[in-house]
Motif scaffolding. Structure first.
Motif, PDB file in Angstrom:
ATOM      1  N   GLY A 284       5.067   4.767-127.493  1.00 50.02           N
ATOM      2  CA  GLY A 284       4.758   6.093-128.036  1.00 50.02           C
ATOM      3  C   GLY A 284       5.774   7.170-127.698  1.00 50.02           C
ATOM      4  N   MET A 285       6.836   6.807-126.967  1.00 49.80           N
ATOM      5  CA  MET A 285       7.857   7.823-126.708  1.00 49.80           C
ATOM      6  C   MET A 285       8.869   7.872-127.851  1.00 49.80           C
TER       7      MET A 285
ATOM      8  N   LEU B 165       6.829   6.597-120.202  1.00 51.79           N
ATOM      9  CA  LEU B 165       5.895   7.629-120.667  1.00 51.79           C
ATOM     10  C   LEU B 165       6.637   8.890-121.119  1.00 51.79           C
ATOM     11  N   ALA B 166       6.176   9.471-122.198  1.00 55.10           N
ATOM     12  CA  ALA B 166       6.830  10.659-122.757  1.00 55.10           C
ATOM     13  C   ALA B 166       6.347  11.955-122.109  1.00 55.10           C
ATOM     14  N   CYS B 167       5.097  11.978-121.648  1.00 56.11           N
ATOM     15  CA  CYS B 167       4.481  13.250-121.247  1.00 56.11           C
ATOM     16  C   CYS B 167       3.881  13.205-119.840  1.00 56.11           C
ATOM     17  N   ALA B 168       4.407  12.328-118.994  1.00 58.73           N
ATOM     18  CA  ALA B 168       3.818  12.170-117.657  1.00 58.73           C
ATOM     19  C   ALA B 168       3.881  13.457-116.837  1.00 58.73           C
ATOM     20  N   ASP B 169       4.866  14.320-117.122  1.00 58.09           N
ATOM     21  CA  ASP B 169       4.957  15.570-116.360  1.00 58.09           C
ATOM     22  C   ASP B 169       3.936  16.606-116.829  1.00 58.09           C
ATOM     23  N   THR B 170       3.167  16.260-117.827  1.00 61.06           N
ATOM     24  CA  THR B 170       2.027  17.078-118.269  1.00 61.06           C
ATOM     25  C   THR B 170       0.804  16.167-118.148  1.00 61.06           C
ATOM     26  N   PRO B 171       0.240  16.041-116.925  1.00 57.65           N
ATOM     27  CA  PRO B 171      -0.766  15.000-116.675  1.00 57.65           C
ATOM     28  C   PRO B 171      -1.947  15.040-117.645  1.00 57.65           C
TER      29      PRO B 171
END
Ligand SMILES: *Cc1c(COP(=O)(O)O)cnc(C)c1O
Length: 406
Positions: free
Chosen positions: A157-158, A193-199
């Motif tokens: 999904g990234m 993961l594309a959005c790991a820094d936005t949990p």
């Protein structure tokens, strides 16, 4: 020869990979240096291990260990409990081998035509996400007679690297056929993961669903259940326990920089302190225009200090009149344009001498800014700041206080 021979040539106080400082070596005086506390790195690996119980840890040391000196960092990480290393490029992995690192290393960003025989001979594990990659890896394995361990990458999904869900079954089948012939061993299945820094981002859970589906496909097609499944970067390691699988791949957090700054520092300790020595100190009258374009003009008689670091060293030009450093006991803002090799600070009436140390950023213990403060004021991320520190700045490694215990 110390294991970290390649960094020793750039470090003024050479260290070996165990982090012991060679005290017999005299320190050269250099205009600036990036001091790297390997004790902090070991501490950070300990913190991450606490979040990753039951999973292996692959410390990510791409881009010269995020600018910290890859060989020395690799040694500290392995000593503190990481079992594997990850790099983007094959050349980075080979450099670690040349420095004497024997731990498993995965290099995941290869392009057609690269010298994969070297990877086979030096036992570098490779990622594959397309038929050409499996073909080229298999050819190198046949030529050298050395099977290569391959991590198959699926795009969950990234939409960056990795095979699409549509292409995944055929990639797995191809890998299984080459494995049956003995040229490769399917060592891992992985994604990013594309959005790991936005949990709280919904994409995170959706990517795990897609990853589980890809794992199920591989299982049905006959891939061994023993393969290492991995998807978690630093942010996922500290905020997303379901993403751990068999191994985590922290990069940024290893260096003590927070992967989710809005959630604090997670007990991590910044490893790098960037220092410079003042190259000139002088009094100037009120009304003096400073540096290119006179973007800063003194409003009174004052003392200026010249810092010998500039945008060629990774001090972004957008830091002009913006970022702060610690000099003569106080925070000072860069005064005027950041030049290629230098910038000026306004010391007011405080006294300073040429040769005095200025701290650009560090762990914050002495009141200096942190790399995170620089990132915030420059509108970027800490990754970009530490990885852009240039090759003119020696990395000086110190053993640090060992908080992990041996
Ligand atoms: C850079 C990278 C990591 C580490 O990411 P951090 O956010 O620094 O922890 C892990 N995996 C891959 C594929 C990467 O490119």
């Amino acid at each position: 020869m110390p294991v970290a021979a390649s960094i020793a040539s750039r470090s003024v106080g050479p260290t070996c990979h165990t982090g012991k400082v060679n005290s017999a070596t005299t320190r050269l005086v250099t205009p600036a240096e990036a001091r790297v506390d390997l004790g902090a790195v070991r501490h950070n690996i300990g913190v991450l291990a606490g979040h990753a119980e039951g999973a292996e840890m692959m410390a990510i040391v791409k881009s010269d260990g995020y600018g910290h000196g890859a060989a020395a960092i690799a040694g500290a990480c392995l000593e503190a409990g990481a079992s594997r290393l990850g790099t983007a490029l094959l050349s980075e992995a080979l450099t670690l081998r040349e420095a004497g690192v024997t731990a498993p290393i995965l290099a995941w960003l290869i392009t057609p035509g690269e010298p994969l025989d070297k990877a086979a001979l030096r036992e570098i594990e490779l990622s594959a996400a397309a038929p050409w990659a499996i073909d080229e890896i298999a050819a190198a394995a046949r030529r050298t007679g050395r099977p290569v361990r391959v991590h198959l990458k699926v795009d969950t999904g990234m939409s960056r690297g990795g095979a699409s869900a549509t292409d995944w079954p055929s990639l797995v089948k191809q890998a299984l056929a080459v494995q049956a012939e003995g040229a490769i061993e399917i060592a891992g299945i992985w994604s990013h993961l594309a959005c790991a820094d936005t949990p709280e981002h919904p994409a995170n859970k959706l990517q795990l669903v897609a990853f589980d589906e890809a794992l199920a496909v591989a299982d049905e097609l006959g891939v061994s259940s023993g393969v290492i499944r991995h998807i978690a970067n630093s942010a996922a390691t500290v905020t997303f326990p379901q993403a751990r699988y068999d191994m985590v791949r922290p990069g940024l957090a290893t260096y003590g920089l927070s992967p989710v700054p809005e959630r604090g520092d997670f007990g991590l300790r910044p490893a790098m302190t960037l220092v410079a020595r003042l190259a000139n100190v002088k009094r100037v009258p009120a009304g003096s225009g400073i540096s290119y374009g006179h973007l800063y003009v003194t409003d009174r008689e004052t003392t200026l200090g010249l810092v010998p670091l500039g945008y060629a060293d990774g001090i972004m030009r957008s830091g002009t009149n913006r970022v702060e450093v610690l000099a003569a006991g106080k925070r000072r803002r860069v005064a005027g344009r950041v030049c290629m090799d230098q910038f000026v600070i306004d010391l007011g009436d405080d006294s300073a001498d040429a040769g005095d140390e200025v701290i650009l950023f560090g762990p914050g213990d002495r009141g200096e800014p942190k790399c995170q403060d620089w990132a915030d004021s420059l509108g970027t991320i800490t990754y970009e700041i530490v990885t852009r520190i240039g090759s003119r700045v020696p990395r000086v490694h110190s053993a640090g206080v060992d908080s992990v215990g041996r």
